[in-house]
Design a protein around this motif. Structure first.
Motif, PDB file in Angstrom:
ATOM      1  N   GLY A  11      37.126  61.946  12.314  1.00  0.00           N
ATOM      2  CA  GLY A  11      36.595  61.012  13.316  1.00  0.00           C
ATOM      3  C   GLY A  11      35.092  60.821  13.255  1.00  0.00           C
ATOM      4  O   GLY A  11      34.360  61.594  12.637  1.00  0.00           O
ATOM      5  N   GLY A  12      34.676  59.708  13.871  1.00  0.00           N
ATOM      6  CA  GLY A  12      33.243  59.427  13.985  1.00  0.00           C
ATOM      7  C   GLY A  12      32.605  58.901  12.720  1.00  0.00           C
ATOM      8  O   GLY A  12      31.392  58.997  12.539  1.00  0.00           O
ATOM      9  N   LEU A  13      33.400  58.310  11.832  1.00  0.00           N
ATOM     10  CA  LEU A  13      32.842  57.745  10.592  1.00  0.00           C
ATOM     11  C   LEU A  13      32.797  56.221  10.649  1.00  0.00           C
ATOM     12  O   LEU A  13      32.530  55.572   9.653  1.00  0.00           O
ATOM     13  CB  LEU A  13      33.676  58.181   9.386  1.00  0.00           C
ATOM     14  N   CYS A  23      37.596  67.968  15.532  1.00  0.00           N
ATOM     15  CA  CYS A  23      37.924  66.555  15.706  1.00  0.00           C
ATOM     16  C   CYS A  23      36.893  65.930  16.632  1.00  0.00           C
ATOM     17  O   CYS A  23      36.621  66.458  17.713  1.00  0.00           O
ATOM     18  CB  CYS A  23      39.335  66.397  16.256  1.00  0.00           C
ATOM     19  N   VAL A  24      36.307  64.836  16.156  1.00  0.00           N
ATOM     20  CA  VAL A  24      35.200  64.226  16.882  1.00  0.00           C
ATOM     21  C   VAL A  24      35.665  62.954  17.593  1.00  0.00           C
ATOM     22  O   VAL A  24      36.380  62.135  16.997  1.00  0.00           O
ATOM     23  CB  VAL A  24      34.051  63.871  15.903  1.00  0.00           C
ATOM     24  N   GLY A  25      35.251  62.794  18.831  1.00  0.00           N
ATOM     25  CA  GLY A  25      35.555  61.551  19.549  1.00  0.00           C
ATOM     26  C   GLY A  25      35.652  61.791  21.045  1.00  0.00           C
ATOM     27  O   GLY A  25      36.402  62.664  21.474  1.00  0.00           O
ATOM     28  N   ASN A  26      34.891  60.992  21.821  1.00  0.00           N
ATOM     29  CA  ASN A  26      34.957  61.125  23.287  1.00  0.00           C
ATOM     30  C   ASN A  26      36.382  60.963  23.790  1.00  0.00           C
ATOM     31  O   ASN A  26      36.779  61.592  24.759  1.00  0.00           O
ATOM     32  CB  ASN A  26      34.080  60.052  23.955  1.00  0.00           C
ATOM     33  N   GLU A  27      37.157  60.092  23.099  1.00  0.00           N
ATOM     34  CA  GLU A  27      38.513  59.811  23.588  1.00  0.00           C
ATOM     35  C   GLU A  27      39.411  61.044  23.561  1.00  0.00           C
ATOM     36  O   GLU A  27      40.408  61.114  24.259  1.00  0.00           O
ATOM     37  CB  GLU A  27      39.139  58.654  22.781  1.00  0.00           C
ATOM     38  N   LEU A  28      39.036  62.029  22.740  1.00  0.00           N
ATOM     39  CA  LEU A  28      39.839  63.259  22.672  1.00  0.00           C
ATOM     40  C   LEU A  28      39.534  64.164  23.858  1.00  0.00           C
ATOM     41  O   LEU A  28      40.343  65.001  24.249  1.00  0.00           O
ATOM     42  CB  LEU A  28      39.537  64.030  21.375  1.00  0.00           C
ATOM     43  N   PRO A  30      32.524  65.779  21.477  1.00  0.00           N
ATOM     44  CA  PRO A  30      32.202  64.375  21.771  1.00  0.00           C
ATOM     45  C   PRO A  30      31.375  63.731  20.668  1.00  0.00           C
ATOM     46  O   PRO A  30      30.876  64.421  19.771  1.00  0.00           O
ATOM     47  CB  PRO A  30      31.399  64.465  23.076  1.00  0.00           C
ATOM     48  N   ASP A  31      31.219  62.414  20.728  1.00  0.00           N
ATOM     49  CA  ASP A  31      30.379  61.691  19.768  1.00  0.00           C
ATOM     50  C   ASP A  31      28.918  61.980  20.105  1.00  0.00           C
ATOM     51  O   ASP A  31      28.260  61.214  20.811  1.00  0.00           O
ATOM     52  CB  ASP A  31      30.674  60.180  19.883  1.00  0.00           C
ATOM     53  N   ASP A  32      28.419  63.107  19.633  1.00  0.00           N
ATOM     54  CA  ASP A  32      27.079  63.576  19.993  1.00  0.00           C
ATOM     55  C   ASP A  32      26.526  64.378  18.813  1.00  0.00           C
ATOM     56  O   ASP A  32      27.126  65.381  18.401  1.00  0.00           O
ATOM     57  CB  ASP A  32      27.212  64.459  21.248  1.00  0.00           C
ATOM     58  N   ASP A  92      28.588  54.638  18.309  1.00  0.00           N
ATOM     59  CA  ASP A  92      29.156  55.885  18.829  1.00  0.00           C
ATOM     60  C   ASP A  92      29.808  56.721  17.729  1.00  0.00           C
ATOM     61  O   ASP A  92      30.446  57.721  18.005  1.00  0.00           O
ATOM     62  CB  ASP A  92      30.169  55.586  19.953  1.00  0.00           C
ATOM     63  N   ASP A  93      29.677  56.299  16.489  1.00  0.00           N
ATOM     64  CA  ASP A  93      30.238  57.082  15.383  1.00  0.00           C
ATOM     65  C   ASP A  93      29.102  57.859  14.734  1.00  0.00           C
ATOM     66  O   ASP A  93      28.290  57.315  13.986  1.00  0.00           O
ATOM     67  CB  ASP A  93      30.929  56.148  14.383  1.00  0.00           C
ATOM     68  N   LEU A  94      29.052  59.165  15.010  1.00  0.00           N
ATOM     69  CA  LEU A  94      27.845  59.930  14.696  1.00  0.00           C
ATOM     70  C   LEU A  94      28.107  61.166  13.841  1.00  0.00           C
ATOM     71  O   LEU A  94      27.253  62.044  13.742  1.00  0.00           O
ATOM     72  CB  LEU A  94      27.177  60.344  16.023  1.00  0.00           C
TER      73      LEU A  94
HETATM   74 MG    MG Z   1      35.512  57.940  17.138  1.00  0.00          MG
END
Ligand code: MG
Ligand code: ATP
Length: 414
Positions: free
Chosen positions: A68-70, A8-13, A44-46, A75-77
């Motif tokens: 995530g990240g789409l 699961c992708v996302g800094n918020e996680l 993270p989104d990286d 920041d969607d990578l």
């Molecule tokens: Mg995201």
């Protein structure tokens, strides 16, 4: 054996802003599809970290699900991370640009330029239609692994998974048939259950038995895998029968059943009614009992008599009894229950009095001391408990214990 990874992708996680419910949902789905999950990772989104995690997941998993990240923002990578892992370029896919544009047209909004990125795919991959949002998914294959990238927004992800991905996963021939059943126990500790089960809890056993505990309720999850459904069912049933014999009255229910539900069923079957007098639980027991529809068949009323005065005026507890033994005592618990039953004219009454803390404890009567009485025409039975941990735990444990005492009484075991 076939297995899966979830990414699961996302800094918020990672910063604790969002709880990763996508992973929990996908874990449950894969489990019931007979594809065990060996890894859940939040990244993270990286771009580089996404690519590295895909590389790790594909090294040992046949199915890799990514969410995530789409989105269209910088920041969607995830698609860039996938392209780097696959070592190929992103290109704008014609069919996808039509889908994204169509999403905006239907809402009579002109498509912002930055949404074009959502129609980009790594070379050699396929787009997956998203009927609920602007981010199409991506289906890629790398060696023997299937990689599925889905949106992060939970309802879009679920919709895409159920519509488009489940059929792909159902085609995998090596999938096992999985059957799971849960037995819910109360009245003992995890270690005691583990001792009784002995080698049944070994990690390489089939069925696999897992033990979890939540506010005193112990759940044993029995999971069997086999190449045929009937065989998996038989394996589970064999263990369930053994555990029922071994744990006997400690087991109160199966799957999602609660103690209150089981007690409600018993009261209904036996056409019995109940009243409740609570002190330290402040109405929690009444809430548990009335959480379930149909409670009016057996639940008459509940009184929260928090002060001494309320116990005296509402339940006819004698002031002398309170003065002599204290509000948290066996005689007062008994008097509260008798008072509640007399007032309500019910078959049973439960009374709870205790010290939930954090203040109010003494050496004689420490925090966590609770008396619970079950009163009926035939008899009155009060038990003393010493619970621990915090206020929330003590209150919840008191309510659950009271329900369990009534369950055993209704079954004729107490
Ligand atoms: Mg995201
Ligand atoms: P999409 O791929 O659909 O564009 P995104 O990652 O680009 O998703 P975000 O804005 O990051 O979009 O997330 C959208 C919403 O979904 C946010 O509210 C976010 O907290 C939530 N979300 C993302 N991933 C998860 C997850 N794993 N579990 C629960 N919620 C999530």
């Amino acid at each position: 054996m076939i297995c899966a990874s979830i990414i699961c992708v996302g800094n918020e996680l990672l910063n604790g802003q969002t709880v990763d419910s996508n992973a929990a949902y996908l874990g449950r789905q894969l489990f019931s599809l007979g594809i065990p999950v060996v890894r859940i990772v939040a990244v993270p989104d990286d771009i580089q970290r996404i690519a590295d995690t895909l590389s790790l997941a594909c090294s040992d998993s046949d199915v890799v699900l990514v969410t995530g990240g789409l989105g269209p923002t910088d920041d969607d990578l995830t698609r860039q991370g996938l392209a780097r892992f696959l070592d190929c370029e992103l290109y704008e896919n014609e069919a996808l640009i039509k889908q994204v544009a169509c999403f905006f047209e239907q809402r009579r909004i002109s498509m912002p330029q930055r949404n074009r990125i959502q129609a980009c795919l790594p070379q050699g991959t396929e787009g997956i239609e998203n009927t609920l949002g602007t981010a199409p998914g991506i289906l890629a294959r790398q060696g023997d692994a299937v990689i599925v990238v889905m949106p992060g927004v939970p309802h879009e992800m679920k919709n895409m998974f159920e519509q488009n991905i489940v059929p792909v996963l159902q085609e995998i021939p090596e999938r096992a048939c999985v059957v799971m059943k849960r037995l819910r126990c109360f009245g003992t500790g995890e270690s005691m259950i583990a001792d009784r089960l002995g080698s049944m809890m070994q990690r390489d056993r089939n069925p696999l038995i897992n033990c979890t505990v939540h506010f005193g309720v112990i759940t044993l999850t029995i999971t069997a895998r086999a190449d045929q459904q009937a065989r998996a069912e038989a394996l589970v049933e064999q263990d369930v029968s053994y555990l029922r014999r071994e744990l006997n009255t400690l087991i109160f229910g199966v799957d999602d059943q609660t103690l209150a539900q089981v007690v409600g069923q018993l009261l209904t079957e036996q056409k019995k009614t109940i009243a409740i007098a609570e002190s330290c639980t402040g109405g929690l027991l009444a809430q548990c009992l009335t959480d379930h529809a149909g409670a009016s068949r057996y639940f008459n009323h509940g009184l929260v008599t928090y002060s001494n005065e309320a116990k005296i005026t509402q339940l006819s507890v004698s002031p002398e009894c309170i003065a002599q033994y204290g509000a948290v005592s066996e005689p007062v618990a008994g008097a509260m229950a008798r008072g509640a039953r007399a007032r309500a004219g019910t078959d049973y009454a439960i009374a709870i009095t205790g010290i939930a803390g954090p203040a109010g404890g003494t050496p004689d009567k420490p925090v966590g001391l609770v008396y619970i009485c079950i009163d009926s025409q035939e008899d009155s039975h009060t038990r003393r408990f010493q619970f621990t941990h915090n206020r929330e735990f003590i209150r919840s444990r008191s309510a659950q214990t009271a329900l369990n005492m009534l369950r055993l009484r209704l079954l004729g075991f107490d």
